[in-house]
Write a protein that holds these residues in place. Sequence first.
Motif, PDB file in Angstrom:
ATOM      1  N   ALA A   9       0.825  -1.215   0.000  1.00  0.00           N
ATOM      2  CA  ALA A   9       0.000   0.000   0.000  1.00  0.00           C
ATOM      3  C   ALA A   9       0.855   1.258   0.000  1.00  0.00           C
ATOM      4  CB  ALA A   9      -0.942   0.013   1.207  1.00  0.00           C
ATOM      5  N   SER A  14       2.426   0.125  -4.340  1.00  0.00           N
ATOM      6  CA  SER A  14       1.118   0.238  -4.991  1.00  0.00           C
ATOM      7  C   SER A  14       1.262   0.346  -6.507  1.00  0.00           C
ATOM      8  CB  SER A  14       0.351   1.441  -4.435  1.00  0.00           C
ATOM      9  OG  SER A  14       1.025   2.660  -4.705  1.00  0.00           O
ATOM     10  N   ASP A  18      -0.256  -2.309  -9.256  1.00  0.00           N
ATOM     11  CA  ASP A  18      -0.992  -1.937 -10.467  1.00  0.00           C
ATOM     12  C   ASP A  18      -0.506  -2.743 -11.668  1.00  0.00           C
ATOM     13  OD1 ASP A  18      -2.407  -0.075  -9.026  1.00  0.00           O
ATOM     14  OD2 ASP A  18      -1.403   1.683  -9.872  1.00  0.00           O
ATOM     15  N   CYS A  29      -1.466  -8.373  -0.977  1.00  0.00           N
ATOM     16  CA  CYS A  29      -0.785  -7.189  -0.434  1.00  0.00           C
ATOM     17  C   CYS A  29      -0.763  -7.270   1.083  1.00  0.00           C
ATOM     18  CB  CYS A  29      -1.523  -5.927  -0.883  1.00  0.00           C
ATOM     19  SG  CYS A  29      -1.006  -4.417  -0.039  1.00  0.00           S
ATOM     20  N   GLY A  36       2.122   3.352   4.431  1.00  0.00           N
ATOM     21  CA  GLY A  36       1.258   3.100   3.292  1.00  0.00           C
ATOM     22  C   GLY A  36      -0.134   3.678   3.523  1.00  0.00           C
ATOM     23  N   ASN A  40      -4.114   4.142  -1.979  1.00  0.00           N
ATOM     24  CA  ASN A  40      -3.209   3.770  -3.068  1.00  0.00           C
ATOM     25  C   ASN A  40      -3.627   2.487  -3.783  1.00  0.00           C
ATOM     26  OD1 ASN A  40      -1.584   5.991  -2.537  1.00  0.00           O
ATOM     27  ND2 ASN A  40      -0.177   4.847  -1.212  1.00  0.00           N
ATOM     28  N   ILE A  41      -4.404   1.655  -3.089  1.00  0.00           N
ATOM     29  CA  ILE A  41      -4.816   0.363  -3.668  1.00  0.00           C
ATOM     30  C   ILE A  41      -6.335   0.239  -3.721  1.00  0.00           C
ATOM     31  CG2 ILE A  41      -2.724  -0.949  -3.115  1.00  0.00           C
ATOM     32  CD1 ILE A  41      -4.148  -1.822  -0.509  1.00  0.00           C
ATOM     33  N   ARG A 177       1.743   9.507  -5.710  1.00  0.00           N
ATOM     34  CA  ARG A 177       1.483   8.753  -4.475  1.00  0.00           C
ATOM     35  C   ARG A 177       2.590   8.870  -3.443  1.00  0.00           C
ATOM     36  NH1 ARG A 177      -0.441   3.158  -7.316  1.00  0.00           N
ATOM     37  NH2 ARG A 177      -1.932   4.095  -8.765  1.00  0.00           N
TER      38      ARG A 177
END
Length: 320
Positions: A9, A14, A18, A29, A36, A40-41, A177
Amino acid sequence: MRILVTGGAGFIGSHLIDRLMEDGHEVICIDNFYTGHKRNILKWLDHPYFELIRHDITEPIRLEADQIYHLACPASPVHYQYNPVKTIKTNVLGTLNMLGLAKRVKARFLLASTSEIYGDPEVHPQSEDYRGNVNPIGPRSCYDEGKRVAETLAFDYHRQNDVEIRVARIFNTYGSRMFEQDGRVVSNFVVQTLQGKPLTVYGDGSQTRSFCYVSDLVEGLMRLMNGEHTGPINLGNPDEYTILELAQAVQKMVNPDAEIIFKPLPQDDPKRRRPDITKAKSLLGWQPTVPLQEGLKMTVEDFRARVASPQGQHLASVSE
């Protein structure tokens, strides 16, 4: 494949997730959300091939995986110095736990190591055979020495237990991010400029860094994981910029009227940092493709959507 990403994360994790999800893998994850963030996820949370486990890797965990990308560890000075004992435990106990898991389930293991293992280098640029100049008792040593021990553990598991390992030494990476308050130089400059504050340069700004955009780094990590070379292999951008040059580039892009101020250099801050990526080029066929100006533009746009305005008002979509 079923692929485990620790620290998934986080900023780099992240982006890696992707890519792995887009390639059709099943991804697990693991993150304790120390640095994190779930946002982000967010887009993968309901996907049938994605699983999120809130877990601290200093504690053992049992699951099945074909590959393990081990990224979990606070990676900016602000975060790894906030709780240095926790940082060294993450690097040592966390890496031990993940290597033990790789051994049990026969997974290939990639360690996200760091250019910090070279310390304040006396050799320039830094190639993988340089053994470094690290202060073992300084304020950065929880991270520097922690990653050096993590590399030791990885190679010992490889030699003693035949664990398939890959070791990436990651140099300065930036992009969307990044955590707003992580204390890294790119995020510092962008956030300060967007908030109408002076850009803070430590020392006289002559110290150098090399800045790799996150999509380039992720490509390098995946090529290393799926290639035939153990490493360690440097992953970073060999273009070298002074900190003052970076400040001026951000200043010009965001607010040409922003002031640049100078403060004393922190202890053990490296004076020069640039990777020799000969091995990455020859063994992985990898080199960065995103120029600094283009990467900075994408990074600024991402921060602009998240960061407080000069009046201290956050956009409604942001919650820290």
